[in-house]
Design a protein around this motif. Structure first.
Motif, PDB file in Angstrom:
ATOM      1  N   PRO A  67      -7.669   9.668 -13.586  1.00  0.00           N
ATOM      2  CA  PRO A  67      -7.384   8.620 -14.572  1.00  0.00           C
ATOM      3  C   PRO A  67      -7.268   7.236 -13.936  1.00  0.00           C
ATOM      4  O   PRO A  67      -6.243   6.557 -14.028  1.00  0.00           O
ATOM      5  N   VAL A  68      -8.326   6.822 -13.266  1.00  0.00           N
ATOM      6  CA  VAL A  68      -8.340   5.509 -12.617  1.00  0.00           C
ATOM      7  C   VAL A  68      -8.738   4.462 -13.656  1.00  0.00           C
ATOM      8  O   VAL A  68      -9.864   4.463 -14.147  1.00  0.00           O
ATOM      9  N   ASN A  69      -7.822   3.591 -14.011  1.00  0.00           N
ATOM     10  CA  ASN A  69      -8.131   2.578 -15.017  1.00  0.00           C
ATOM     11  C   ASN A  69      -7.821   1.161 -14.543  1.00  0.00           C
ATOM     12  O   ASN A  69      -7.790   0.234 -15.332  1.00  0.00           O
ATOM     13  N   GLU A  70      -7.580   1.030 -13.229  1.00  0.00           N
ATOM     14  CA  GLU A  70      -7.272  -0.302 -12.703  1.00  0.00           C
ATOM     15  C   GLU A  70      -7.860  -0.474 -11.312  1.00  0.00           C
ATOM     16  O   GLU A  70      -7.814   0.437 -10.490  1.00  0.00           O
ATOM     17  N   LEU A  71      -8.403  -1.641 -11.072  1.00  0.00           N
ATOM     18  CA  LEU A  71      -8.849  -2.063  -9.747  1.00  0.00           C
ATOM     19  C   LEU A  71      -7.979  -3.237  -9.335  1.00  0.00           C
ATOM     20  O   LEU A  71      -7.948  -4.266 -10.028  1.00  0.00           O
ATOM     21  N   SER A  72      -7.242  -3.066  -8.241  1.00  0.00           N
ATOM     22  CA  SER A  72      -6.333  -4.108  -7.780  1.00  0.00           C
ATOM     23  C   SER A  72      -6.788  -4.643  -6.432  1.00  0.00           C
ATOM     24  O   SER A  72      -7.152  -3.874  -5.538  1.00  0.00           O
ATOM     25  N   TYR A  73      -6.742  -5.954  -6.291  1.00  0.00           N
ATOM     26  CA  TYR A  73      -6.974  -6.594  -5.007  1.00  0.00           C
ATOM     27  C   TYR A  73      -5.613  -6.928  -4.396  1.00  0.00           C
ATOM     28  O   TYR A  73      -4.733  -7.456  -5.085  1.00  0.00           O
ATOM     29  N   VAL A  74      -5.440  -6.587  -3.125  1.00  0.00           N
ATOM     30  CA  VAL A  74      -4.168  -6.813  -2.469  1.00  0.00           C
ATOM     31  C   VAL A  74      -4.379  -7.658  -1.213  1.00  0.00           C
ATOM     32  O   VAL A  74      -5.507  -7.775  -0.707  1.00  0.00           O
ATOM     33  N   ASP A  75      -3.268  -8.221  -0.710  1.00  0.00           N
ATOM     34  CA  ASP A  75      -3.345  -8.981   0.533  1.00  0.00           C
ATOM     35  C   ASP A  75      -2.869  -8.114   1.691  1.00  0.00           C
ATOM     36  O   ASP A  75      -2.629  -6.913   1.535  1.00  0.00           O
ATOM     37  N   ARG A  76      -2.680  -8.726   2.846  1.00  0.00           N
ATOM     38  CA  ARG A  76      -2.368  -7.975   4.065  1.00  0.00           C
ATOM     39  C   ARG A  76      -0.992  -7.319   4.038  1.00  0.00           C
ATOM     40  O   ARG A  76      -0.735  -6.423   4.850  1.00  0.00           O
ATOM     41  N   GLU A 181       1.450  12.308   1.680  1.00  0.00           N
ATOM     42  CA  GLU A 181       2.145  12.221   0.400  1.00  0.00           C
ATOM     43  C   GLU A 181       2.685  10.816   0.140  1.00  0.00           C
ATOM     44  O   GLU A 181       2.570  10.288  -0.973  1.00  0.00           O
ATOM     45  N   GLU A 182       3.252  10.204   1.160  1.00  0.00           N
ATOM     46  CA  GLU A 182       3.853   8.878   0.972  1.00  0.00           C
ATOM     47  C   GLU A 182       2.816   7.837   0.582  1.00  0.00           C
ATOM     48  O   GLU A 182       2.998   7.075  -0.387  1.00  0.00           O
ATOM     49  N   LEU A 183       1.709   7.770   1.318  1.00  0.00           N
ATOM     50  CA  LEU A 183       0.682   6.785   0.994  1.00  0.00           C
ATOM     51  C   LEU A 183       0.006   7.099  -0.335  1.00  0.00           C
ATOM     52  O   LEU A 183      -0.334   6.183  -1.098  1.00  0.00           O
ATOM     53  N   SER A 184      -0.194   8.375  -0.623  1.00  0.00           N
ATOM     54  CA  SER A 184      -0.828   8.757  -1.878  1.00  0.00           C
ATOM     55  C   SER A 184       0.002   8.281  -3.067  1.00  0.00           C
ATOM     56  O   SER A 184      -0.527   7.735  -4.043  1.00  0.00           O
ATOM     57  N   ARG A 185       1.314   8.467  -2.991  1.00  0.00           N
ATOM     58  CA  ARG A 185       2.193   8.029  -4.081  1.00  0.00           C
ATOM     59  C   ARG A 185       2.255   6.510  -4.164  1.00  0.00           C
ATOM     60  O   ARG A 185       2.357   5.937  -5.249  1.00  0.00           O
ATOM     61  N   LYS A 186       2.188   5.856  -3.020  1.00  0.00           N
ATOM     62  CA  LYS A 186       2.252   4.401  -2.995  1.00  0.00           C
ATOM     63  C   LYS A 186       1.031   3.775  -3.666  1.00  0.00           C
ATOM     64  O   LYS A 186       1.147   2.795  -4.416  1.00  0.00           O
ATOM     65  N   ILE A 187      -0.129   4.314  -3.398  1.00  0.00           N
ATOM     66  CA  ILE A 187      -1.354   3.778  -3.998  1.00  0.00           C
ATOM     67  C   ILE A 187      -1.441   4.164  -5.474  1.00  0.00           C
ATOM     68  O   ILE A 187      -1.766   3.347  -6.332  1.00  0.00           O
ATOM     69  N   GLY A 188      -1.148   5.427  -5.800  1.00  0.00           N
ATOM     70  CA  GLY A 188      -1.165   5.867  -7.193  1.00  0.00           C
ATOM     71  C   GLY A 188      -2.565   5.976  -7.766  1.00  0.00           C
ATOM     72  O   GLY A 188      -3.573   5.842  -7.065  1.00  0.00           O
ATOM     73  N   GLN A 192      -7.186   0.419  -5.046  1.00  0.00           N
ATOM     74  CA  GLN A 192      -6.692  -0.797  -4.423  1.00  0.00           C
ATOM     75  C   GLN A 192      -7.640  -1.214  -3.308  1.00  0.00           C
ATOM     76  O   GLN A 192      -8.145  -0.372  -2.559  1.00  0.00           O
ATOM     77  N   MET A 193      -7.846  -2.504  -3.193  1.00  0.00           N
ATOM     78  CA  MET A 193      -8.847  -3.021  -2.267  1.00  0.00           C
ATOM     79  C   MET A 193      -8.329  -4.262  -1.552  1.00  0.00           C
ATOM     80  O   MET A 193      -7.732  -5.143  -2.169  1.00  0.00           O
ATOM     81  N   LEU A 194      -8.560  -4.299  -0.254  1.00  0.00           N
ATOM     82  CA  LEU A 194      -8.272  -5.467   0.569  1.00  0.00           C
ATOM     83  C   LEU A 194      -9.593  -5.987   1.108  1.00  0.00           C
ATOM     84  O   LEU A 194     -10.366  -5.233   1.718  1.00  0.00           O
ATOM     85  N   THR A 195      -9.868  -7.263   0.875  1.00  0.00           N
ATOM     86  CA  THR A 195     -11.127  -7.843   1.340  1.00  0.00           C
ATOM     87  C   THR A 195     -10.859  -9.098   2.150  1.00  0.00           C
ATOM     88  O   THR A 195      -9.982  -9.911   1.819  1.00  0.00           O
ATOM     89  N   VAL A 196     -11.593  -9.237   3.229  1.00  0.00           N
ATOM     90  CA  VAL A 196     -11.648 -10.462   4.023  1.00  0.00           C
ATOM     91  C   VAL A 196     -13.134 -10.685   4.302  1.00  0.00           C
ATOM     92  O   VAL A 196     -13.943  -9.775   4.117  1.00  0.00           O
ATOM     93  N   PRO A 197     -13.530 -11.879   4.713  1.00  0.00           N
ATOM     94  CA  PRO A 197     -14.956 -12.122   4.940  1.00  0.00           C
ATOM     95  C   PRO A 197     -15.592 -11.073   5.853  1.00  0.00           C
ATOM     96  O   PRO A 197     -15.153 -10.852   6.980  1.00  0.00           O
ATOM     97  N   GLY A 198     -16.598 -10.396   5.323  1.00  0.00           N
ATOM     98  CA  GLY A 198     -17.348  -9.415   6.103  1.00  0.00           C
ATOM     99  C   GLY A 198     -16.761  -8.024   6.139  1.00  0.00           C
ATOM    100  O   GLY A 198     -17.377  -7.111   6.696  1.00  0.00           O
ATOM    101  N   ARG A 199     -15.555  -7.821   5.557  1.00  0.00           N
ATOM    102  CA  ARG A 199     -14.920  -6.506   5.616  1.00  0.00           C
ATOM    103  C   ARG A 199     -14.226  -6.178   4.291  1.00  0.00           C
ATOM    104  O   ARG A 199     -13.668  -7.051   3.639  1.00  0.00           O
ATOM    105  N   ALA A 203      -8.617   2.045  -1.102  1.00  0.00           N
ATOM    106  CA  ALA A 203      -7.868   3.301  -1.075  1.00  0.00           C
ATOM    107  C   ALA A 203      -7.579   3.750  -2.491  1.00  0.00           C
ATOM    108  O   ALA A 203      -7.383   2.929  -3.397  1.00  0.00           O
ATOM    109  N   TYR A 204      -7.550   5.069  -2.686  1.00  0.00           N
ATOM    110  CA  TYR A 204      -7.164   5.643  -3.973  1.00  0.00           C
ATOM    111  C   TYR A 204      -6.584   7.024  -3.727  1.00  0.00           C
ATOM    112  O   TYR A 204      -6.958   7.726  -2.777  1.00  0.00           O
TER     113      TYR A 204
END
Length: 306
Positions: A67-76, A181-188, A192-199, A203-204
């Motif tokens: 049930p993925v219904n959101e795309l989030s951009y995050v910072d560092r 388990e910890e990271l899986s619950r954190k992302i939900g 979620q996506m982190l972008t910087v120039p060229g990279r 995670a999901y």
């Protein structure tokens, strides 16, 4: 009529499904030692979804969906900087692992798959195609289908060297899955996506307290890294967010999907009784987001023309 399909992915298995129900004698060979697991999440929709409906597979796909219904951009530091949400009206878009789509088709195909085997030689004559397999056996068939991916062996044998048709798009991609388990619950249940120039790093969460990671990097040199785990740590270890922990749990290289982002450029996709299908010929790279749907639709169109 006899058909040999090289490649037990979405395109090859979908074509096998249709041909066997049309009365063809079908054989499928796959160079991997077993049905491939892992992979990455896809949004499955469009003409491929319509083909899946005709095949009666949609209930299975809905069971496997996330049930993925959101795309989030995050910072560092993991703060959300922007996001997109999918409206509820998009009910014919299914987010699921690519391998779950493959398994849904595979489990409904009657033809057995011979793993650890590919095509070693191709010779056409007036009667059909003589195919030499890597296990030393030979087949005489009416149709040979190369559904064996962007680095297709069938394409190489029947059409020519890979560098004639494969256009490198200046990026490399990697993906893997970890148990955390910890990271899986954190992302939900969101991407979620982190972008910087060229990279880019995404995670999901997956069922069973797992986390899937996807990476894209601009790279002028098309040569793939010999050690993808070290390559990922070197290029992404400084980005913060969840990446230091996720990269520290990077699996063995054999469990990491790593490839070029490419485009196949061909004037025609068949020669005599040899035809290409799916990633072996379609001009759609990984990040175009429509490859799985096009593969299923192309298999249905091909079967309808035979």
């Amino acid at each position: 009529m006899r058909a040999l399909i090289c490649g037990a992915g979405i395109a090859g298995l979908t074509l096998a499904w249709h041909l066997e129900r049309m009365g063809w004698q079908v054989e499928v060979v796959e160079r991997a030692p077993a049905l491939r697991d892992g992979g990455y999440m896809i949004d499955f929709y469009g003409p491929g979804y319509e083909v899946a409906e005709r095949m009666g597979l949609v209930p299975r796909l809905l069971e496997a969906r996330y049930p993925v219904n959101e795309l989030s951009y995050v910072d560092r530091v993991g703060r959300r900087t922007s996001h997109l949400t999918m409206p509820e009206s998009f009910n014919r878009v299914v987010s699921l692992l690519r391998t779950d789509l493959v398994r849904a088709v595979h489990d409904d195909v009657r033809t057995p798959v011979t793993y650890g085997t590919s095509v070693a030689g191709v010779e056409q004559n007036d009667a059909g195609v003589v195919v030499e397999l890597t296990d030393g056996t030979r087949r005489e068939v009416d149709l040979l289908v190369g559904a064996d991916g962007a680095h297709s062996q069938v394409r190489k044998l029947a059409f020519g060297a890979e560098d004639r048709f494969v256009r490198y798009l200046g990026h490399q991609v990697a993906a893997y899955v970890i148990d955390d388990e910890e990271l899986s619950r954190k992302i939900g249940m969101r991407y979620q996506m982190l972008t910087v120039p060229g990279r880019m790093a995404g995670a999901y969460a997956l069922r069973g307290d797992r986390l899937a990671l996807l990476f894209l990097r601009r790279e002028a040199d098309p040569a793939l890294p010999g050690d993808p785990a070290a390559w990922l740590r070197h290029h992404y270890g400084d980005l913060g967010w969840i990446l230091p922990r996720a990269l520290s749990r990077c699996p063995d290289p054999a469990e990491i999907y790593c490839d070029q982002v490419t485009q196949i450029d061909m004037e025609h996709w068949s020669t005599g009784r040899v035809v290409l299908l799916g990633d072996a010929c379609q001009a759609v790279s990984l990040f175009a987001g429509h490859g799985a749907s096009m593969a299923m639709a192309a298999a249905w169109v091909l079967a309808d023309e035979l």
